[in-house]
Design a protein around this motif. Structure first.
Motif, PDB file in Angstrom:
ATOM      1  N   VAL A 226      97.955  72.168 -12.998  1.00 42.04           N
ATOM      2  CA  VAL A 226      97.107  71.149 -12.369  1.00 42.04           C
ATOM      3  C   VAL A 226      95.651  71.474 -12.650  1.00 42.04           C
ATOM      4  O   VAL A 226      95.159  72.543 -12.262  1.00 42.04           O
ATOM      5  N   PHE A 227      94.965  70.558 -13.319  1.00 40.93           N
ATOM      6  CA  PHE A 227      93.537  70.702 -13.608  1.00 40.93           C
ATOM      7  C   PHE A 227      92.760  69.960 -12.525  1.00 40.93           C
ATOM      8  O   PHE A 227      92.710  68.732 -12.511  1.00 40.93           O
ATOM      9  N   GLN A 228      92.151  70.701 -11.618  1.00 45.21           N
ATOM     10  CA  GLN A 228      91.400  70.086 -10.523  1.00 45.21           C
ATOM     11  C   GLN A 228      89.922  70.006 -10.883  1.00 45.21           C
ATOM     12  O   GLN A 228      89.354  70.955 -11.426  1.00 45.21           O
ATOM     13  N   ASP A 229      89.294  68.863 -10.550  1.00 46.73           N
ATOM     14  CA  ASP A 229      87.849  68.777 -10.767  1.00 46.73           C
ATOM     15  C   ASP A 229      87.114  69.133  -9.480  1.00 46.73           C
ATOM     16  O   ASP A 229      87.625  69.926  -8.675  1.00 46.73           O
ATOM     17  N   TYR A 230      85.939  68.564  -9.248  1.00 47.12           N
ATOM     18  CA  TYR A 230      85.057  69.030  -8.178  1.00 47.12           C
ATOM     19  C   TYR A 230      84.636  67.883  -7.264  1.00 47.12           C
ATOM     20  O   TYR A 230      84.516  66.739  -7.693  1.00 47.12           O
ATOM     21  N   THR A 231      84.392  68.227  -6.006  1.00 43.40           N
ATOM     22  CA  THR A 231      83.880  67.245  -5.063  1.00 43.40           C
ATOM     23  C   THR A 231      82.458  67.619  -4.667  1.00 43.40           C
ATOM     24  O   THR A 231      82.142  68.806  -4.497  1.00 43.40           O
ATOM     25  N   ASN A 232      81.604  66.636  -4.543  1.00 41.94           N
ATOM     26  CA  ASN A 232      80.209  66.882  -4.190  1.00 41.94           C
ATOM     27  C   ASN A 232      80.085  67.100  -2.687  1.00 41.94           C
ATOM     28  O   ASN A 232      80.581  66.277  -1.909  1.00 41.94           O
ATOM     29  N   PRO A 233      79.445  68.182  -2.241  1.00 39.54           N
ATOM     30  CA  PRO A 233      79.327  68.441  -0.795  1.00 39.54           C
ATOM     31  C   PRO A 233      78.305  67.539  -0.109  1.00 39.54           C
ATOM     32  O   PRO A 233      78.249  67.514   1.123  1.00 39.54           O
ATOM     33  N   LEU A 234      77.496  66.806  -0.894  1.00 46.74           N
ATOM     34  CA  LEU A 234      76.414  65.993  -0.344  1.00 46.74           C
ATOM     35  C   LEU A 234      76.746  64.509  -0.445  1.00 46.74           C
ATOM     36  O   LEU A 234      77.480  64.081  -1.341  1.00 46.74           O
ATOM     37  N   LEU A 304     101.177  68.769 -17.654  1.00 47.60           N
ATOM     38  CA  LEU A 304      99.764  68.986 -17.369  1.00 47.60           C
ATOM     39  C   LEU A 304      99.246  67.803 -16.555  1.00 47.60           C
ATOM     40  O   LEU A 304      99.390  66.649 -16.977  1.00 47.60           O
ATOM     41  N   ARG A 305      98.616  68.071 -15.418  1.00 46.69           N
ATOM     42  CA  ARG A 305      98.162  67.007 -14.530  1.00 46.69           C
ATOM     43  C   ARG A 305      96.676  67.155 -14.189  1.00 46.69           C
ATOM     44  O   ARG A 305      96.188  68.270 -14.006  1.00 46.69           O
ATOM     45  N   TYR A 306      96.017  66.024 -14.110  1.00 47.63           N
ATOM     46  CA  TYR A 306      94.604  65.985 -13.721  1.00 47.63           C
ATOM     47  C   TYR A 306      94.514  65.564 -12.267  1.00 47.63           C
ATOM     48  O   TYR A 306      95.030  64.507 -11.879  1.00 47.63           O
ATOM     49  N   LEU A 307      93.860  66.381 -11.448  1.00 43.64           N
ATOM     50  CA  LEU A 307      93.685  66.103 -10.026  1.00 43.64           C
ATOM     51  C   LEU A 307      92.220  65.779  -9.758  1.00 43.64           C
ATOM     52  O   LEU A 307      91.354  66.651  -9.828  1.00 43.64           O
ATOM     53  N   ASN A 308      91.937  64.522  -9.454  1.00 40.65           N
ATOM     54  CA  ASN A 308      90.587  64.041  -9.172  1.00 40.65           C
ATOM     55  C   ASN A 308      90.325  64.151  -7.673  1.00 40.65           C
ATOM     56  O   ASN A 308      90.935  63.436  -6.867  1.00 40.65           O
ATOM     57  N   VAL A 309      89.419  65.064  -7.278  1.00 39.62           N
ATOM     58  CA  VAL A 309      89.112  65.262  -5.859  1.00 39.62           C
ATOM     59  C   VAL A 309      87.683  64.840  -5.521  1.00 39.62           C
ATOM     60  O   VAL A 309      87.142  65.228  -4.482  1.00 39.62           O
ATOM     61  N   GLN A 310      87.069  64.032  -6.374  1.00 41.04           N
ATOM     62  CA  GLN A 310      85.671  63.690  -6.166  1.00 41.04           C
ATOM     63  C   GLN A 310      85.433  62.901  -4.878  1.00 41.04           C
ATOM     64  O   GLN A 310      84.328  62.906  -4.344  1.00 41.04           O
ATOM     65  N   ARG A 311      86.454  62.246  -4.365  1.00 42.98           N
ATOM     66  CA  ARG A 311      86.309  61.492  -3.115  1.00 42.98           C
ATOM     67  C   ARG A 311      87.103  62.125  -1.979  1.00 42.98           C
ATOM     68  O   ARG A 311      87.311  61.496  -0.940  1.00 42.98           O
ATOM     69  N   PRO A 396     100.428  61.877 -14.941  1.00 35.79           N
ATOM     70  CA  PRO A 396      99.441  62.757 -15.559  1.00 35.79           C
ATOM     71  C   PRO A 396      98.105  62.808 -14.835  1.00 35.79           C
ATOM     72  O   PRO A 396      97.328  63.727 -15.059  1.00 35.79           O
ATOM     73  N   ALA A 397      97.811  61.824 -13.982  1.00 37.56           N
ATOM     74  CA  ALA A 397      96.529  61.786 -13.274  1.00 37.56           C
ATOM     75  C   ALA A 397      96.738  61.334 -11.839  1.00 37.56           C
ATOM     76  O   ALA A 397      97.463  60.365 -11.582  1.00 37.56           O
ATOM     77  N   VAL A 398      96.114  62.053 -10.916  1.00 33.19           N
ATOM     78  CA  VAL A 398      96.248  61.760  -9.495  1.00 33.19           C
ATOM     79  C   VAL A 398      94.865  61.757  -8.861  1.00 33.19           C
ATOM     80  O   VAL A 398      94.036  62.621  -9.168  1.00 33.19           O
ATOM     81  N   ASN A 399      94.623  60.781  -7.986  1.00 27.92           N
ATOM     82  CA  ASN A 399      93.368  60.708  -7.245  1.00 27.92           C
ATOM     83  C   ASN A 399      93.616  61.088  -5.799  1.00 27.92           C
ATOM     84  O   ASN A 399      94.573  60.612  -5.174  1.00 27.92           O
ATOM     85  N   CYS A 400      92.758  61.934  -5.261  1.00 32.98           N
ATOM     86  CA  CYS A 400      92.849  62.346  -3.863  1.00 32.98           C
ATOM     87  C   CYS A 400      91.626  61.802  -3.143  1.00 32.98           C
ATOM     88  O   CYS A 400      90.496  62.190  -3.442  1.00 32.98           O
ATOM     89  N   VAL A 401      91.842  60.891  -2.195  1.00 29.28           N
ATOM     90  CA  VAL A 401      90.746  60.199  -1.520  1.00 29.28           C
ATOM     91  C   VAL A 401      90.900  60.348  -0.018  1.00 29.28           C
ATOM     92  O   VAL A 401      92.000  60.167   0.532  1.00 29.28           O
ATOM     93  N   ARG A 402      89.801  60.668   0.642  1.00 31.37           N
ATOM     94  CA  ARG A 402      89.802  60.730   2.108  1.00 31.37           C
ATOM     95  C   ARG A 402      89.256  59.412   2.637  1.00 31.37           C
ATOM     96  O   ARG A 402      88.148  59.021   2.318  1.00 31.37           O
ATOM     97  N   SER A 403      90.051  58.745   3.449  1.00 31.39           N
ATOM     98  CA  SER A 403      89.663  57.443   3.988  1.00 31.39           C
ATOM     99  C   SER A 403      89.948  57.404   5.474  1.00 31.39           C
ATOM    100  O   SER A 403      91.112  57.546   5.892  1.00 31.39           O
ATOM    101  N   GLY A 404      88.880  57.238   6.284  1.00 29.27           N
ATOM    102  CA  GLY A 404      89.068  57.205   7.721  1.00 29.27           C
ATOM    103  C   GLY A 404      89.663  58.473   8.282  1.00 29.27           C
ATOM    104  O   GLY A 404      90.382  58.450   9.285  1.00 29.27           O
ATOM    105  N   GLY A 405      89.394  59.585   7.623  1.00 27.54           N
ATOM    106  CA  GLY A 405      89.902  60.861   8.076  1.00 27.54           C
ATOM    107  C   GLY A 405      91.277  61.195   7.546  1.00 27.54           C
ATOM    108  O   GLY A 405      91.807  62.284   7.792  1.00 27.54           O
ATOM    109  N   THR A 406      91.906  60.272   6.814  1.00 24.55           N
ATOM    110  CA  THR A 406      93.230  60.499   6.247  1.00 24.55           C
ATOM    111  C   THR A 406      93.119  60.739   4.752  1.00 24.55           C
ATOM    112  O   THR A 406      92.387  60.048   4.041  1.00 24.55           O
TER     113      THR A 406
END
Length: 411
Positions: A226-234, A304-311, A396-406
């Motif tokens: 799993v290739f994880q990217d980055y989330t912005n703290p700001l 090989l999987r891409y994990l998008n955690v930007q949101r 091959p690609a997954v998005n991880c999004v936090r919405s309303g605390g979920t």
């Protein structure tokens, strides 16, 4: 009995001796974390001893110790690799190191400038493979490389804000003999297109070596990377309480009360720098995504999987709502006045000379501030949910999004 020293996650594992002709199925399954600070658990506390390049486990050496000490890899018991639900996985190993660069996969980190005294991460991986069947590998690389590092990017924008807040432009000419940058950061200040291209080339080379090593050492040849990217703290913009103080915003000369307020909230940065920061984060996401795509083309049939955690931190970034840093998923910028172990949580009442002294502590003793703007323990718990989703959602690609605390994971 045989003893495996795992630098690994800095514990000593005592395992029963294996039969000479042990089958693949007899090996316990393992998940392994490889890469830099967003994978090692920087910011999450609970840092464990780390075995150095000489095989010696290094516990906390004191705040004034050299930053190259292996302990400052900050391998956390709260890192996402330990927070994820991983059915079927019997052991987990954190081989990542805060500040890690692509160089550090195939070569010992201390053989480059400002590297830490740990063995090459691929050598550590080979040690794990001797006793475990590696089924999951979480990789986080790209934010640090020979062109730029996350720490330099963060300190550049924060230092400009602090200088602008506390010192008038004329004071630099009068007392320091010249100007010090006080303007908001632009995208080009953080990383140019050429630097991103160079960083991607380094990352592809390093992760290619990772896949080649896995092919050679994995007991059954079956594993997911799993290739994880980055989330912005700001946030994209600060909440209203942090826009102005004493009728001064950050687009004028000197705004000390506002500077102190944003520092206390964890986001000492110009509002005008926030967009550039998000472009930088998106650039890192593109780098990771394209790295995965290139390797998928070179290694057909590999999982090989891409994990998008930007949101993944939406709604819980520093200064995104009032009351920050409480309730956020990232660590605020925090400095020490020398290697004291006591974080300065408020800059109110400090003059510009004291502010400069405090800022210099971070330069001289980087370990005193290196947790700043990283996921905290709650943030790593969210990233653990993202990892679980990446492994169960498939594709091959997954998005991880936090919405309303979920936290929602999907294509």
């Amino acid at each position: 009995m045989r003893v495996l020293v795992a630098g690994l996650f800095a514990t000593v594992l005592v395992l029963p001796a294996a039969p000479a002709a042990a089958s693949v199925n007899a090996l316990p399954t393992a998940a392994v974390a490889i890469g830099d600070s967003f994978i090692s658990g920087e910011g999450a506390g609970g840092y464990q001893p780390v075995v150095d390049a000489a095989g010696v486990a290094q516990g906390f050496p004191g705040w004034s110790a050299p930053n190259g000490n292996a302990y400052f890899c900050h391998r956390s018991a709260n890192a996402s690799i330990f927070r994820a639900a991983l059915p079927g996985i019997q052991a987990r190993f954190n081989l990542a190191c805060s500040g890690g660069q692509p160089h550090d996969l195939a070569s010992a980190s201390h053989t480059r400038t400002n590297g830490r005294n740990v063995a090459a991460q691929l050598d550590q991986l080979r040690a794990v493979a001797q006793t475990h069947d590696i089924d999951v590998v979480l990789v986080g690389l790209g934010s640090n490389n020979s062109s730029f590092t996350f720490g330099d990017v963060a300190s550049k924008c924060a230092n400009r804000f602090i200088a602008d807040a506390w010192t008038g432009w004329w004071e630099f000419w009068a007392y320091l003999g010249g100007p010090v940058p006080q303007n908001p950061c632009s995208a080009a200040d953080l990383a140019t297109a050429q630097q991103f291209a160079a960083a991607q080339a380094e990352t592809i080379t390093a992760t290619r070596a990772l896949l080649q090593t896995l092919a050679a050492v994995d007991a059954d040849g079956q594993h997911t990377v799993v290739f994880q990217d980055y989330t912005n703290p700001l946030p994209f913009d600060v909440a209203q309480p942090y826009v102005e103080e004493d009728n001064r915003e950050d687009d004028r000369d000197k705004f000390r009360a506002l500077g102190a307020e944003r520092y206390a909230a964890g986001c000492p940065v110009h509002r005008a720098s926030l967009a550039a920061g998000h472009l930088f984060s998106q650039g890192l996401g593109t780098l990771v995504q394209q790295t995965r795509a290139q390797l998928a083309a070179e290694f057909p049939g590999r999982d090989l999987r891409y994990l998008n955690v930007q949101r993944a931190f939406d709604g819980a970034r520093l200064c995104e709502a009032g009351g920050s840093p409480a309730g956020t998923l990232a660590t605020p910028i925090r400095l020490q006045d020398g290697p004291s172990g006591v974080f300065v949580t408020s800059l109110s009442g400090y003059d510009k000379i004291a502010i400069q002294r405090i800022a210099n502590s971070c330069v001289t003793y980087f370990q005193t501030c290196q947790e700043s703007w990283h996921p905290n323990a709650a943030g790593h718990a969210v990233l653990g949910q993202c990892l679980t989703g990446a492994l169960t959602a498939g594709g091959p690609a997954v998005n991880c999004v936090r919405s309303g605390g979920t936290v929602v994971v999907g294509p």
